[in-house]
Design a protein around this motif. Structure first.
Motif, mmCIF file in Angstrom:
data_model
loop_
_atom_site.group_PDB
_atom_site.id
_atom_site.type_symbol
_atom_site.label_atom_id
_atom_site.label_comp_id
_atom_site.label_asym_id
_atom_site.label_seq_id
_atom_site.Cartn_x
_atom_site.Cartn_y
_atom_site.Cartn_z
ATOM 1 N N GLU A 342 40.786 19.061 -75.921
ATOM 2 C CA GLU A 342 40.276 18.216 -74.848
ATOM 3 C C GLU A 342 41.376 17.324 -74.286
ATOM 4 O O GLU A 342 42.232 16.839 -75.015
ATOM 5 N N VAL A 343 41.315 17.111 -72.980
ATOM 6 C CA VAL A 343 42.235 16.220 -72.276
ATOM 7 C C VAL A 343 41.410 15.363 -71.325
ATOM 8 O O VAL A 343 40.324 15.756 -70.891
ATOM 9 N N PRO A 344 41.895 14.149 -70.986
ATOM 10 C CA PRO A 344 41.157 13.301 -70.044
ATOM 11 C C PRO A 344 41.053 13.971 -68.674
ATOM 12 O O PRO A 344 42.055 14.311 -68.054
ATOM 13 N N THR A 345 39.833 14.164 -68.225
ATOM 14 C CA THR A 345 39.566 14.825 -66.950
ATOM 15 C C THR A 345 38.403 14.118 -66.267
ATOM 16 O O THR A 345 37.371 13.881 -66.905
ATOM 17 N N PRO A 346 38.527 13.760 -65.015
ATOM 18 C CA PRO A 346 37.392 13.125 -64.315
ATOM 19 C C PRO A 346 36.220 14.084 -64.217
ATOM 20 O O PRO A 346 36.400 15.266 -63.931
ATOM 21 N N PRO A 347 35.006 13.589 -64.455
ATOM 22 C CA PRO A 347 33.836 14.484 -64.425
ATOM 23 C C PRO A 347 33.327 14.781 -63.034
ATOM 24 O O PRO A 347 32.309 15.452 -62.889
ATOM 25 N N TYR A 348 34.019 14.288 -62.015
ATOM 26 C CA TYR A 348 33.538 14.449 -60.647
ATOM 27 C C TYR A 348 34.148 15.700 -60.013
ATOM 28 O O TYR A 348 35.205 16.179 -60.435
ATOM 29 N N SER A 349 33.485 16.194 -59.001
ATOM 30 C CA SER A 349 34.015 17.324 -58.248
ATOM 31 C C SER A 349 35.131 16.846 -57.325
ATOM 32 O O SER A 349 35.316 15.644 -57.102
ATOM 33 N N VAL A 350 35.869 17.792 -56.798
ATOM 34 C CA VAL A 350 36.951 17.449 -55.876
ATOM 35 C C VAL A 350 36.387 16.799 -54.614
ATOM 36 O O VAL A 350 36.983 15.859 -54.066
ATOM 37 N N LYS A 351 35.239 17.257 -54.184
ATOM 38 C CA LYS A 351 34.606 16.670 -53.006
ATOM 39 C C LYS A 351 34.243 15.221 -53.259
ATOM 40 O O LYS A 351 34.471 14.343 -52.415
ATOM 41 N N GLU A 352 33.665 14.939 -54.432
ATOM 42 C CA GLU A 352 33.294 13.565 -54.762
ATOM 43 C C GLU A 352 34.525 12.680 -54.915
ATOM 44 O O GLU A 352 34.514 11.511 -54.500
ATOM 45 N N GLN A 353 35.584 13.210 -55.502
ATOM 46 C CA GLN A 353 36.804 12.424 -55.650
ATOM 47 C C GLN A 353 37.399 12.065 -54.289
ATOM 48 O O GLN A 353 37.855 10.935 -54.083
ATOM 49 N N GLU A 354 37.390 12.992 -53.354
ATOM 50 C CA GLU A 354 37.927 12.698 -52.030
ATOM 51 C C GLU A 354 37.069 11.667 -51.301
ATOM 52 O O GLU A 354 37.594 10.794 -50.594
ATOM 53 N N GLU A 355 35.743 11.755 -51.466
ATOM 54 C CA GLU A 355 34.876 10.771 -50.824
ATOM 55 C C GLU A 355 35.081 9.383 -51.414
ATOM 56 O O GLU A 355 35.122 8.388 -50.678
ATOM 57 N N MET A 356 35.208 9.277 -52.750
ATOM 58 C CA MET A 356 35.454 7.979 -53.367
ATOM 59 C C MET A 356 36.807 7.424 -52.966
ATOM 60 O O MET A 356 36.958 6.220 -52.749
ATOM 61 N N LEU A 357 37.801 8.291 -52.863
ATOM 62 C CA LEU A 357 39.115 7.833 -52.432
ATOM 63 C C LEU A 357 39.088 7.351 -50.991
ATOM 64 O O LEU A 357 39.754 6.374 -50.640
ATOM 65 N N LEU A 358 38.297 7.996 -50.173
ATOM 66 C CA LEU A 358 38.197 7.587 -48.781
ATOM 67 C C LEU A 358 37.480 6.255 -48.643
ATOM 68 O O LEU A 358 37.856 5.413 -47.826
ATOM 69 N N MET A 359 36.435 6.049 -49.467
ATOM 70 C CA MET A 359 35.690 4.796 -49.391
ATOM 71 C C MET A 359 36.491 3.622 -49.929
ATOM 72 O O MET A 359 36.357 2.494 -49.458
ATOM 73 N N SER A 360 37.329 3.869 -50.935
ATOM 74 C CA SER A 360 38.112 2.786 -51.533
ATOM 75 C C SER A 360 39.470 2.609 -50.890
ATOM 76 O O SER A 360 40.261 1.804 -51.343
ATOM 77 N N SER A 361 39.757 3.324 -49.823
ATOM 78 C CA SER A 361 41.061 3.222 -49.192
ATOM 79 C C SER A 361 41.187 1.892 -48.468
ATOM 80 O O SER A 361 40.286 1.476 -47.741
ATOM 81 N N PRO A 362 42.304 1.146 -48.621
ATOM 82 C CA PRO A 362 42.483 -0.145 -47.936
ATOM 83 C C PRO A 362 42.851 -0.009 -46.470
ATOM 84 O O PRO A 362 43.042 -0.997 -45.798
ATOM 85 N N LEU A 363 42.920 1.198 -45.974
ATOM 86 C CA LEU A 363 43.306 1.392 -44.581
ATOM 87 C C LEU A 363 42.155 1.201 -43.621
ATOM 88 O O LEU A 363 42.356 1.105 -42.421
ATOM 89 N N ILE A 364 40.939 1.136 -44.153
ATOM 90 C CA ILE A 364 39.797 1.007 -43.263
ATOM 91 C C ILE A 364 39.694 -0.408 -42.724
ATOM 92 O O ILE A 364 39.517 -0.629 -41.540
ATOM 93 N N ALA A 365 39.808 -1.443 -43.633
ATOM 94 C CA ALA A 365 39.702 -2.828 -43.198
ATOM 95 C C ALA A 365 40.789 -3.213 -42.211
ATOM 96 O O ALA A 365 40.498 -3.793 -41.170
ATOM 97 N N PRO A 366 42.060 -2.908 -42.460
ATOM 98 C CA PRO A 366 43.067 -3.215 -41.452
ATOM 99 C C PRO A 366 42.810 -2.550 -40.127
ATOM 100 O O PRO A 366 43.113 -3.097 -39.080
ATOM 101 N N ALA A 367 42.238 -1.375 -40.160
ATOM 102 C CA ALA A 367 41.946 -0.702 -38.896
ATOM 103 C C ALA A 367 40.930 -1.492 -38.092
ATOM 104 O O ALA A 367 41.037 -1.641 -36.878
ATOM 105 N N VAL A 368 39.901 -2.020 -38.792
ATOM 106 C CA VAL A 368 38.895 -2.819 -38.097
ATOM 107 C C VAL A 368 39.494 -4.103 -37.566
ATOM 108 O O VAL A 368 39.261 -4.511 -36.433
ATOM 109 N N SER A 369 40.299 -4.794 -38.424
ATOM 110 C CA SER A 369 40.909 -6.046 -37.980
ATOM 111 C C SER A 369 41.886 -5.807 -36.840
ATOM 112 O O SER A 369 41.958 -6.597 -35.906
#
Length: 492
Positions: A342-369
């Motif tokens: 066994e090795v540490p592996t995220p239990p999420y799918s690639v689609k879910e990982q990309e969505e979480m990365l997109l939601m947590s990206s700091p580029l969204i707030a600066p874009a709004v400001s």
């Protein structure tokens, strides 16, 4: 409503459909007992063809391939039966010739010349045929020149014997030299694994070659078998999807000297794009692996197959290394060939990982400001345009920079526009921006300060005519009353 029962192996499912056939959820198989595989671990395909009707005659049109594809017990039975029938038939023909000529009654008469010497019953006719067919030639039984029908039968026997030998012996030789047994020395790992490799979620399995002889031009392919329903309502029980194992990079061409780990990168193009550790508990699929190559010793093409069902794919595992360096050679330890850890592996799918990365990206707030700041800058520009129109035309011509405040505000509104041309700025501001160490914030603050009090610029930067009017001080005191009033209205 009508109920349609579909059969997939020994799994049945009932799908309720309407007359229109629209709006149906994807059908789901209800397993009964053991999971039915499409391809066994040893490579055998669990497919049986039934209800062929009149199409069975196609097998007789290709009789040689049909005999080769039969099992060994049926091949041996056909081999023995064919030779036995041919020998008995030809022996009977020689016995019939002897019987019709009356050689059986005059076999011991020395003054009589028979068709075949020393043939006086069926066993002696059978022995004569065996001696002739096998070219044993004991010399006790032989054909005489008084029997033309015997000579013709001998020619027919030679031709028929050659045809039977070529067909049956060739069939047995091809069946014995088939590379299916070579495929048994090609190994596949018992399980497949999913873990991170090079920062990407990857499906992996292992292949190996037990013999020292190589597989020339070895190539590997993977197919995903999964039931699905099309948007039009068509149910596909065994839809085949291609799994990329390095076709675009050439990694599917193997140099199979030591065990290799085959990788399929799970990305947006992969059928496993939305597969997670949780969804694997409800998914049903089968991964078919096909390894092809040319046997180095015989030059024949060999194909080895195996498959992995969803319960044979281990999430968060990696294969143990099996190669070690010894004195002068590399050693492969096949006891660890199937082992994983066994090795540490995220239990999420690639689609879910990309969505979480997109939601947590700091580029969204600066874009709004930035958009808000840009809107404010536009409002300021509109206000400054109105102020510029209030100035006298003579003063606008003297300054010659009617669009200067607008361009300067655009430079300070967002960091993405910092590469604006410096040729539009005054010489003093160009000197400030060209000095190393002056950050963009300092430049913006200085520009804002200059914009807040534009009339307080240095007298040396004004044209000579305005310098005379200013008298070496500020301009407000020496301006005409009408222009002074306009200035006061501008900054109030």
């Amino acid at each position: 409503m009508s109920a349609l029962r579909r059969k997939l192996g020994d799994e049945y499912q009932v799908v309720s459909t309407s007359a229109s056939g629209g709006g149906l959820p994807p059908p789901r198989a209800a397993p009964r007992g053991k999971r039915q595989r499409f391809v066994d671990k040893n490579g055998r395909c669990n497919v049986q063809h039934g209800n062929l009707g009149g199409e069975t005659s196609r097998y007789l049109s290709d009789l040689f391939t049909t005999l080769v594809d039969l099992k060994w017990r049926w091949n041996l039975f056909i081999f023995i039966l064919t030779y036995t029938v041919a020998w008995l038939f030809m022996a009977s023909m020689w016995w019939v010739i002897a019987y019709m000529r009356g050689d059986l009654n005059k076999a011991h008469d020395d003054s009589y010349t028979p068709c075949v010497a020393n043939v006086y019953n069926f066993p002696s006719a059978f022995l004569f045929f065996i001696e002739t067919e096998a070219t044993i030639g004991y010399g006790y039984r032989y054909i005489t020149d008084k029997c033309p029908e015997g000579i013709i039968l001998f020619l027919f026997q030679s031709i028929l014997g050659s045809i039977v030998d070529a067909f049956l012996i060739g069939c047995m030789f091809i069946k014995m030299s088939q590379p299916k047994k070579r495929a048994e020395t090609l190994m596949f790992s018992e399980h497949a694994a999913i873990s991170m490799r090079d920062g990407k979620l990857t499906l992996m399995f292992r292949v190996g070659n037990l013999r020292n002889s190589h597989m020339v031009s070895a190539q590997i392919r993977c197919k995903l078998l999964k039931s699905r329903q099309t948007p039009e309502g068509e149910f596909l029980p065994l839809d085949q999807l291609e799994l990329d194992v390095g076709f675009s990079t050439g990694a599917d061409q193997l140099f199979l000297v030591s065990p290799l780990t085959i990788c399929h990168v799970i990305d947006a193009k992969s059928p496993f794009y939305d597969l997670s550790q949780r969804s694997m508990q409800t998914e049903q699929f089968e991964i078919v692996v096909i390894l092809e190559g040319i046997v180095e010793t015989t030059g024949m093409t060999c194909q080895a197959r195996t498959s992995y069902t969803e319960d044979e794919v281990l999430w968060g595992h990696r294969f143990f290394p099996v190669i070690s360096l010894e004195e002068g050679f590399f050693k492969v330890d096949y006891s660890q060939f199937h082992a994983t850890f066994e090795v540490p592996t995220p239990p999420y799918s690639v689609k879910e990982q990309e969505e979480m990365l997109l939601m947590s990206s700091p580029l969204i707030a600066p874009a709004v400001s930035n958009s808000k700041e840009r809107n404010n800058s536009v409002e300021c520009l509109d206000g400054l345009d109105e102020v510029g129109t209030k100035l006298p035309s003579k003063l606008q011509k003297i300054t010659g920079r009617e669009d200067f405040p607008k361009k300067l505000l655009r430079m300070s509104s967002t960091t993405s526009e910092k590469a604006y041309s410096l040729g539009d700025l005054p010489m003093k501001l160009q000197r400030i921006s060209s000095v190393p160490g002056n950050s963009e914030e300092k430049l913006v603050s200085k520009t804002t300060k200059m914009m807040s009090d534009p009339i307080s610029q240095s007298v040396a930067d004004l044209p000579p005519k305005l310098q005379k009017l200013s008298g070496g001080g500020r301009m407000e005191g020496n301006l005409p009353p009408k222009l002074r009033k306009m200035n006061s209205d501008r900054f109030t």
